[in-house]
Structure formats: structure tokens, C-alpha cells
Design an enzyme around this catalytic site. Structure first.
Site, mmCIF file in Angstrom:
data_model
loop_
_atom_site.group_PDB
_atom_site.id
_atom_site.type_symbol
_atom_site.label_atom_id
_atom_site.label_comp_id
_atom_site.label_asym_id
_atom_site.label_seq_id
_atom_site.Cartn_x
_atom_site.Cartn_y
_atom_site.Cartn_z
ATOM 1 N N LYS A 119 0.851 -1.196 0.000
ATOM 2 C CA LYS A 119 0.000 0.000 0.000
ATOM 3 C C LYS A 119 0.885 1.244 0.000
ATOM 4 C CE LYS A 119 -3.921 1.965 2.607
ATOM 5 N NZ LYS A 119 -4.840 1.737 3.754
ATOM 6 N N SER B 290 -9.711 1.891 2.979
ATOM 7 C CA SER B 290 -8.849 2.644 2.087
ATOM 8 C C SER B 290 -7.848 1.772 1.331
ATOM 9 C CB SER B 290 -8.089 3.700 2.879
ATOM 10 O OG SER B 290 -7.215 3.092 3.826
ATOM 11 N N SER C 104 -10.015 -0.531 7.184
ATOM 12 C CA SER C 104 -9.450 -0.338 5.849
ATOM 13 C C SER C 104 -8.739 -1.548 5.257
ATOM 14 C CB SER C 104 -8.496 0.860 5.842
ATOM 15 O OG SER C 104 -9.223 2.056 5.933
#
Length: 523
Positions: A80, A155, A179
């Protein structure tokens, strides 16, 4: 024989160990899949083919030399893009950090590289991890591989989508209020938020420091266990890191669930929960009974306040953490020439008008630099959360909002303590409904925030929680089962998840190909 991209990390690890394929072959297969699929999905912000192949070749050389390598050696992993990778851009999907190159590795990146994992690229996210749909990225949205007209969750939407589309077998995400688990549920994969402090946050760009936690996303609970063994462990560079031994999560997977007490919360199945989600979760609970587990009704009476408390605490911490992005230290800076010209023009106009008071009250060049930089560098959702947090922390409102939210947080933790005195695991839905359509909730922040209803509690209490696939809607969209456990009981969660995955095939199903209007489910 199955394509290398279709195999789990555990299956690939076995093939690599037995010499049935090379790390370079596995890396090439994933890079080819990314090249073929990611234009439609948008999971990645950057891909590093040359670096990935160099890492893979280094693993192959060590294996040919007879070295004994760990289970992650040669396994591709996506990171990420709020985790620092030395010399590479760490943008947090924000214009503010679009050109920021990290001078060091995050601890989890160091551990992956030391284990021989092959980092292939950085994945998309909601800007600064603030969002639940991966639509607030400054660069492009990510689409759900099961239906490109729908969101993948957020997210960590890019990390989840990259695994769901079989571009990589493993990815790393961060979870502040759901997330990791929410996109895992919406993309039909497994995702684990560890206990707060179980995984080092050093090198993670902070959103809400008392809530953020890094964890694995993968095709199965077994793969999550495999990755967590490398990610977890004490790190003196992170003052919140727990100095506790890391168990062998993979060796704890097997074992009977006879007598395991699984709690369920009646309030999780009331109005607002999609009937298809409710039925898929109930079906999973019945399957657990068939495995010998006992279902026990428990109560989390303060859970109804969790979203309200979270959306005071998290923005408050964000407003503090993001104050460093001012156009001076690093990151984006506004066009100073244009700003100076504008300032001078404004000054001359006020002088010509004889407005001495307005002249005296004009912002200084430095204040104007701060204001313009932050106005231009941050997106709408980040600005919204900074303003919410700044308001909650301001004089006259701190006790009414922030302090009260902290008290509610304590009550939520005490609810979990009482529940776990009666049960070993709590099971329920991850999200109120399957993935919604792109753009559907962008103009309604409250509706977006309520999608976190079932996940924020584990972050507020600092507990481990896991999402695994448990069904599909009539439209072919994945549905997730949420499992929560006491602190540092990740092994218990993974064993419960693995047992269910041994008698069901939900985690083995994959999207045929991203495209609007739903997709065929292939097993």
C-alpha cells in the site's frame, strides 16, 4: 496445470521449494497479469518490473546455491502506498506527496525483503487512507474486479483488488477503522487487522496514530498467517510496538473447533443490514455449529456509538498528524512566484483604496504559503477530516467532543472485555451491504462513514479482527464474515477462519474478468 497467478502463496511456496518453478517465472507471471488487467482495475499506483525481477533472480541464485530459504522467498507482494519504500515514491495517493521519495524502508518492508519476498509495486488507496471506497485518491479510483462499476472498498482498495484480480498472491494494507477488512470483504478475499502494536508502524505515514495498524491481505486465512509471521514482531523504532514473541501462526491453523465459543450480537442483524449479507453470515454461523463450535449470544451495548466516537478521534489525530504538510518541510509547495504576484497585487489594490485596516490584517507571505499549499495539496475528504478534527480539539469544544469520545472508547473496550469473558471469538457482518457503485456515496459522507459500522470497534479497542469470504449476492458480489478476538489472539482467529475455508470454497472463487454489470463466478 493452474496458472501461477491463480495459486495461493502457500501453494507457490511449495512449488518454489520443490523446484517446480522459479521465482523469476512467478514474478513474470504476476507482472504480465498486472499489465493485462490493471488498466481496467487501477489497483496500482506504481509497478517496478526491473526491481521485482532483480529481487526474484537474487532469490533463485540463493536457492541454487543451496541456501535454506523461508516460505515467503520468491513470493510477489504488493505494498500500500502509505508505506515507505526507500528511493521509491510514497505518495499516500495525494498530490501533497506526489513526488516524495522515502529515504528509508518501513519496518514491514525491511522484513519482507529480508524474507525474500518480491515487492512488485505500490497500490492505490484513498488519499492518506481517509475513505472507504478508494475514490478519494488524487490519481484515479480503483475498481472492484468483480464488477468494474463498483468500488473495491477502502482505504486499502488497491491492495485488496490486486489480490482479488490475482495480480499478486499477497498484499500489505493498513487498517484505521476497517481499511483492510472492508475491502477484503467487498473483493472476496481474506484480510487481517492485527492487535494494535503487533506489527510495527515505523515507516507507515500516519493517519490516526492510536488506531492505525498494518496487516495482510491474501486469498486465504492460511496465506494471511504466512504473511503475518513475517510482518509481526517488536520494533524499538516504534514506541507502541509490543515486545511479545511471535507465534508460528501457520502451525496453529489446524485443530478441531469442538467447544469453540462463537459470540454473535443480535444488534448486528437489525434494520440497516442487507438481507443477503445477513443470510450469508447466518449460513457461516450454521457451518461453525457443524464444525463443533457453540454459538453464544453476546451484547456490545456501546457499539452504536462507535462510528460517532471514531469520527471524532480519528479526524482529531489526523488534524495533528497532517499539520506537518505545510509546504516548507517536504512535499508539495504552491507556486511561490504566482503567490507573491497575487499578494503584491492585493496589497496595491488595498493601498489604492486607502484601506489601512485591511492592509494590516493581510496574511503574511508565510501564512499565505501554508494556506495555498494545503488548499491545493489536499483533496476534499482530507480537508473535511482535518476541519472536523481541528474543531473537536479547539478551545471550548475539546471536553464536549474529543474527551467524551475517549470515554466512549473506554466503554467500548470494556464491552469487548465482558463479551470475551463468555466467548472465544465474535462473528458477524463486515459491511452492511455488498459493494456499492462508484460515485454512489461520494456526495454523502455520512452514508460512507456508516459503512464502517461493524469494523471501527476493533480499532477503538485495539483488538485483532479478520474478514473472510462467506457468500455472494444475487448480483455475484462478495460478502464477508467478520471475526474478532481478544488482544494477541490472531492465531485463534486464523484457526477459526481456516477451519471454515476447509469446508467451503468461497475463498477459491475469483472474478472472471473486470467489467461493468457483474461478472461470472469461477471456482
Amino acid at each position: 496445470m493452474a496458472s501461477l497467478c491463480e495459486l495461493t502463496a502457500a501453494e507457490l511456496s511449495g512449488r518454489l521449494r520443490r523446484g517446480e518453478c522459479s521465482a523469476v517465472e512467478v514474478a513474470r507471471a504476476c507482472l504480465d497479469r498486472i499489465a493485462a488487467e490493471d488498466a481496467a482495475v487501477g489497483a496500482f499506483l506504481s509497478v517496478e518490473p526491473e526491481w521485482a525481477l532483480a529481487q526474484a533472480e537474487a532469490v533463485d541464485r540463493r536457492r541454487r546455491a543451496g541456501e535454506t530459504l523461508g516460505p515467503l522467498a520468491g513470493i510477489p507482494v504488493a505494498i500500500k502506498d502509505n508505506l515507505c519504500v526507500q528511493g521509491r515514491v510514497t505518495s499516500c495517493a495525494s498530490r501533497m506527496l506526489a513526488n516524495f521519495r522515502s529515504p528509508y524502508h518501513a519496518t514491514v518492508v525491511e522484513r519482507l525483503l529480508s524474507a525474500g519476498a518480491v515487492i512488485v509495486g505500490k497500490t492505490n488507496l484513498d488519499e492518506f487512507a481517509m475513505g472507504g471506497s478508494t475514490e478519494t485518491s488524487a490519481f484515479h479510483p480503483t475498481r472492484n474486479p468483480w464488477d468494474a462499476a463498483r468500488i473495491p472498498g477502502g482505504s486499502s482498495g488497491g491492495s485488496a483488488a490486486s489480490v482479488a484480480a490475482r495480480m499478486v498472491p499477497l498484499s500489505v494494507g493498513s487498517d484505521t477503522g476497517g481499511s483492510i477488512r472492508q475491502p477484503a470483504a467487498l473483493c472476496g478475499i481474506s484480510g487481517l487487522k492485527p492487535t494494535y502494536g503487533r506489527v510495527s508502524r515505523f515507516g507507515l505515514v500516519a493517519f490516526a496514530s492510536s488506531l492505525d495498524q498494518i496487516g495482510p491481505l491474501a486469498q486465504s486465512a492460511e496465506d494471511c498467517a504466512l504473511l503475518l509471521e513475517t510482518l509481526a514482531g517488536h520494533d524499538p523504532r516504534d514506541s507502541t510496538s509490543l515486545d511479545r514473541p511471535v507465534p508460528s501462526y501457520t502451525s496453529e491453523l489446524e485443530g478441531s473447533l469442538e467447544g469453540l465459543r462463537i459470540g454473535w450480537v443480535p444488534d448486528h442483524f437489525t434494520e440497516g443490514l442487507d438481507p443477503e449479507v445477513a443470510e450469508a453470515v447466518r449460513e457461516a454461523l450454521r457451518a461453525y455449529e457443524g464444525l463443533g463450535a457453540e454459538l453464544v449470544e453476546v451484547s456490545l451495548p456501546h457499539a452504536r456509538f462507535a462510528v460517532a466516537a471514531y469520527y471524532i478521534i480519528a479526524p482529531s489525530e489526523a488534524s495533528s498528524n497532517l499539520a506537518r504538510y505545510d509546504g516548507v518541510h517536504y512535499g508539495y509547495r504552491t507556486d511561490e512566484k504566482a503567490m507573491s504576484a497575487e499578494l503584491e497585487e492585493e496589497r496595491r489594490a488595498l493601498q489604492a483604496a486607502g484601506d489601512a485596516q485591511a492592509l494590516e490584517e493581510m496574511d503574511s507571505a508565510l501564512v499565505r504559503l501554508y494556506r495555498r499549499t494545503r488548499a491545493e495539496g489536499f483533496g476534499a475528504e482530507v480537508k473535511r477530516r482535518i476541519m472536523l478534527g481541528t474543531y473537536a480539539l479547539s478551545a471550548g469544544y475539546y471536553e464536549a467532543y474529543y474527551l467524551k469520545a475517549l470515554k466512549v472508547r473506554r466503554l467500548i473496550r470494556e464491552d469487548y472485555d465482558r463479551a470475551f469473558a463468555k466467548v472465544d471469538v465474535i462473528a458477524g457482518p463486515v459491511t452492511p451491504a455488498p459493494a456499492f457503485r462508484l460515485g454512489e456515496k461520494l456526495s454523502d459522507p455520512l452514508a460512507m462513514y456508516l459503512f464502517d459500522l461493524y469494523t471501527v470497534g476493533a480499532n477503538l479497542a485495539g483488538l485483532p479482527a479478520l474478514s473472510i469470504p462467506c457468500g455472494f449476492s444475487r448480483e455475484g458480489l462478495p460478502i464477508g464474515l467478520h471475526l474478532q478476538a481478544p488482544a494477541l489472539e490472531e492465531g485463534r482467529l486464523l484457526r477459526a477462519a481456516h477451519a471454515l475455508q476447509q469446508i467451503t470454497d468461497r475463498h477459491r472463487r475469483r472474478p472472471a474478468s473486470p467489467g461493468p454489470g457483474g461478472t461470472e463466478i469461477r471456482g
